[in-house]
Design an enzyme around this catalytic site. Structure first.
Site, short mmCIF file in Angstrom:
data_model
loop_
_atom_site.label_atom_id
_atom_site.label_comp_id
_atom_site.label_asym_id
_atom_site.label_seq_id
_atom_site.Cartn_x
_atom_site.Cartn_y
_atom_site.Cartn_z
CE LYS A 261 -18.83 -20.97 -37.92
NZ LYS A 261 -18.17 -19.92 -37.11
CG ASP B 109 -17.81 -22.21 -34.40
OD1 ASP B 109 -17.66 -20.98 -34.31
OD2 ASP B 109 -18.87 -22.77 -34.01
#
Ligand code: NDP
Ligand code: 2IT
Length: 448
Positions: A129, A169
Site C-alpha cells: 500500500k 484508493d
C-alpha cells in the site's frame, strides 16, 4: 477481549512495542491474531517456521519527500509512503491513498490487510500500500499533476510490473493514475502494466471502475442468499459518495434494493424515495462538489451536517464505504436497534472492534472488508493479466469473472469458519483462509 494463546499474546506485545503511535496498524493485527488463535494451536509447523513473526513485519518501508510547486509558484512539501508488506504469493499489489490523515500507521494497516485480501482473490498478488498526506481536494488539475509527477519520480525506483503494482484508493482515481502512469513511462521509458485503474485507452480494464462496489454487492448477495435473504425490497444505507459508494449504490439498486442515504466528509443526505444516482455521479465524478448540493436537484431530500448520524437512519442492510473506524460501538447499537440485520464493508476497516462485538452480539450478518471489498483488487489482477497478454477483455467477461471470484471468496470464508468451529463468523473465515495460503508459501520459501 484478550488473546488466550500465549504465543500470539506475546507476539502482539512485541508488535505494539515495535510500532508505537500506530493505533490503526495495531487494531488490524489484533483482529487478525484473534481469528488466528485456532490456527496457531492446530499448526505448530507454521509457528516453528516463524510465519506469524514475519507476516507482521513489512518486507520494506519506503518514506520519501514529495516536493511540488503550487499555482502561486510556492514550493510545497508532502510525505510519500510505499509499504511493500509481503510478496510470498506474488508482486506487491495495493492502492495509493491521498488524504491529509495519511501517516505511516494508516498505510501499514492498509498494507497488512491487503496481504489477506489479495490472497482471498485466488490471484497471485502480494500485499502493499502507498500514499501521501497530500490533499487533492481544492487543488487545481495542474497542482494535482505536479504532485503526482513528483510522487512518481521517487516511487518509480521501487515499483514495476513484476515487483509492485500500485492502484487507486481514497483520493486517487483515474485522473491521478493517469498522471502517475505518464510520469513512470517517461522516466523508465517502458510501457507496462505498472499501475492498475488506468484509462481505457492506455491499458485499463473495463469494469475496474465498478469493481469494488459491484464486488461488494456480489459478496453481500452471496452472504444474504446463504442465510435465506436477498437485496430485493430492502432499505440500504451507504456511507461515502466516492468510487466504492457510487458503484455499490448502482449494483444494490439493480439487485432490487432501495438506497436511501449517502455521505461525504461534511455530511449526509437522506432521500426516502431512493438516491438519484445520476445526480450523485454528476456532482462527484464530474464536478467534484459536495454531497449537500444534492438538495439543489432534490429539495425534498434531507441533508445533515456531520458523518456519524448516517447510522441512525433505519435500514435493513448497511454498507460503510467511506473510511476506517467510521462505525463505532454506539452507531452499531443504533443500527441493530433499528432492525439492521446485515453489514458488509466496502471501506477498509470501517468498523471499530466495539462495533464488531455489537454485530456478533446481535447475530447480524457481517461481511468483513478483506473479503467483501476484494473485488477492486481482483479486477486489478485481471487488468495485470490483460496487460501481460496485450489484450483487453469485454466488460461482460470481466464482470462475470468478478462475480465468480466474489462467490469463491464467500465460499472460502464460509468453509474456513466451519472448519475452525466458528460457523457464520465470516471475519474469522476471511482471516484464516487469507492467512493459510500466504503462510504455506512463506513456510515453503524458507526464512526470508
Ligand atoms: P474516494 O476517494 O473515491 O471516496 C472516498 C469517500 O469517502 C468520499 O465520499 C469521502 O468524502 C469519504 N471519506 C474519506 N475520508 C473520510 C473521512 N475521514 N471521514 C468521512 N468521510 C470520508 O475513495 P474510494 O471510494 O476509492 O474508497 C472508499 C473506501 O473504500 C476506502 O476505505 C478505501 O480504502 C476502500 N477501498 C477502495 C477500493 C477501490 O478500488 N477504490 C478497493 C477496496 C477498498 P470526501 O470527498 O468529503 O473526502
Ligand atoms: O484497498 C484496496 O483493495 C484498493 N484500494 C485497491 C487496490 C488495487 O490494487 O486495486
Amino acid at each position: 477481549m484478550a488473546l488466550k494463546n500465549q504465543y500470539l499474546a506475546d507476539l502482539l506485545e512485541t508488535v505494539k512495542k515495535r510500532n508505537p503511535g500506530e493505533p490503526e496498524f495495531i487494531q488490524a493485527v489484533t483482529e487478525v491474531f484473534m481469528s488466528l488463535e485456532p490456527v496457531a494451536e492446530k499448526r505448530p509447523d507454521l509457528v516453528e517456521a516463524g510465519v506469524f513473526e514475519r507476516i507482521v513485519e513489512p518486507e520494506r518501508q519506503i518514506i520519501f519527500r514529495v516536493p511540488w510547486v503550487d499555482d502561486n509558484g510556492v514550493c510545497r512539501v508532502n510525505r510519500g509512503f510505499r509499504i511493500q508488506f509481503n510478496s510470498a504469493i506474488g508482486p506487491y499489489k495495493g492502492g495509493i491513498r491521498l488524504h491529509p490523515s495519511v501517516y505511516l500507521g494508516i498505510i501499514k494497516f492498509l498494507g497488512f490487510e491487503q496481504i489477506f485480501k489479495n490472497s482471498l482473490t485466488t490471484l497471485p498478488m502480494g500485499g502493499g500500500k502507498g500514499g501521501s498526506d497530500f490533499d487533492p481536494k481544492g487543488k487545481s488539475d495542474g497542482e494535482v499533476m505536479r504532485f503526482c509527477q513528483s510522487f512518481m519520480t521517487e516511487l518509480c525506483k521501487h515499483i514495476g510490473p513484476d515487483t509492485d503494482v500500485p492502484a487507486g484508493d481514497i483520493g486517487t482515481g483515474a485522473r491521478e493514475i493517469g498522471y502517475m502512469f505518464g510520469q513512470y513511462k517517461r522516466i523508465r521509458n517502458e510501457f507496462t502494466g505498472v499501475l492498475t485503474g488506468k484509462g481505457l485507452t492506455f491499458g485499463g480494464s473495463l469494469a475496474r471502475t465498478q469493481a469494488t462496489g459491484y464486488g461488494l454487492c456480489y459478496f453481500a448477495n452471496e452472504m444474504l442468499k446463504a442465510n435465506g435473504k436477498s437485496f430485493e425490497g430492502q432499505t440500504v444505507v451507504i456511507s461515502g459518495s466516492g468510487n466504492v459508494a457510487i458503484y455499490a449504490t448502482e449494483k444494490a439498486t439493480e439487485l432490487g434494493a432501495k438506497v436511501v442515504a449517502m455521505s461525504d466528509s461534511n455530511g449526509y443526505i437522506y432521500d426516502e424515495n431512493g438516491i438519484d444516482l445520476a445526480v450523485v455521479k454528476q456532482l462527484k465524478e464530474v464536478e467534484r462538489k459536495r454531497i449537500k448540493e444534492y438538495l439543489n436537484f432534490h429539495p425534498e431530500a434531507k441533508y445533515t451536517e456531520g458523518c456519524k448520524g448516517i447510522w441512525t437512519i433505519p435500514c435493513d442492510i448497511a454498507l460503510p464505504c467511506a473510511t476506517q473506524n467510521e462505525v463505532d460501538g454506539e452507531s452499531a447499537k443504533t443500527l441493530a436497534a433499528n432492525g439492521c440485520y446485515a453489514l458488509c464493508e466496502g471501506a477498509n476497516m470501517p468498523s471499530t472492534p466495539e462495533a464488531i462485538d455489537v454485530y456478533f452480539e446481535n447475530n447480524m450478518l457481517y461481511g468483513p472488508a478483506k473479503a467483501a471489498n476484494a473485488g477492486g483488487v481482483a479486477v486489478s489482477g485481471l487488468e495485470m493479466s490483460q496487460n501481460s497478454e496485450r489484450l483487453s477483455w469485454t466488460f461482460e467477461d470481466v464482470d462475470n469473472r468478478l462475480k465468480g471470484i466474489m462467490k469463491e471468496i464467500f465460499k472460502s470464508c464460509d468453509e474456513a469458519s466451519k472448519e475452525y468451529g466458528m460457523e457464520g463468523n465470516y471475519m474469522a473465515g476471511a482471516n484464516i483462509a487469507g492467512f493459510l495460503k500466504v503462510a504455506e508459501a512463506m513456510k515453503a520459501q524458507g526464512c526470508v
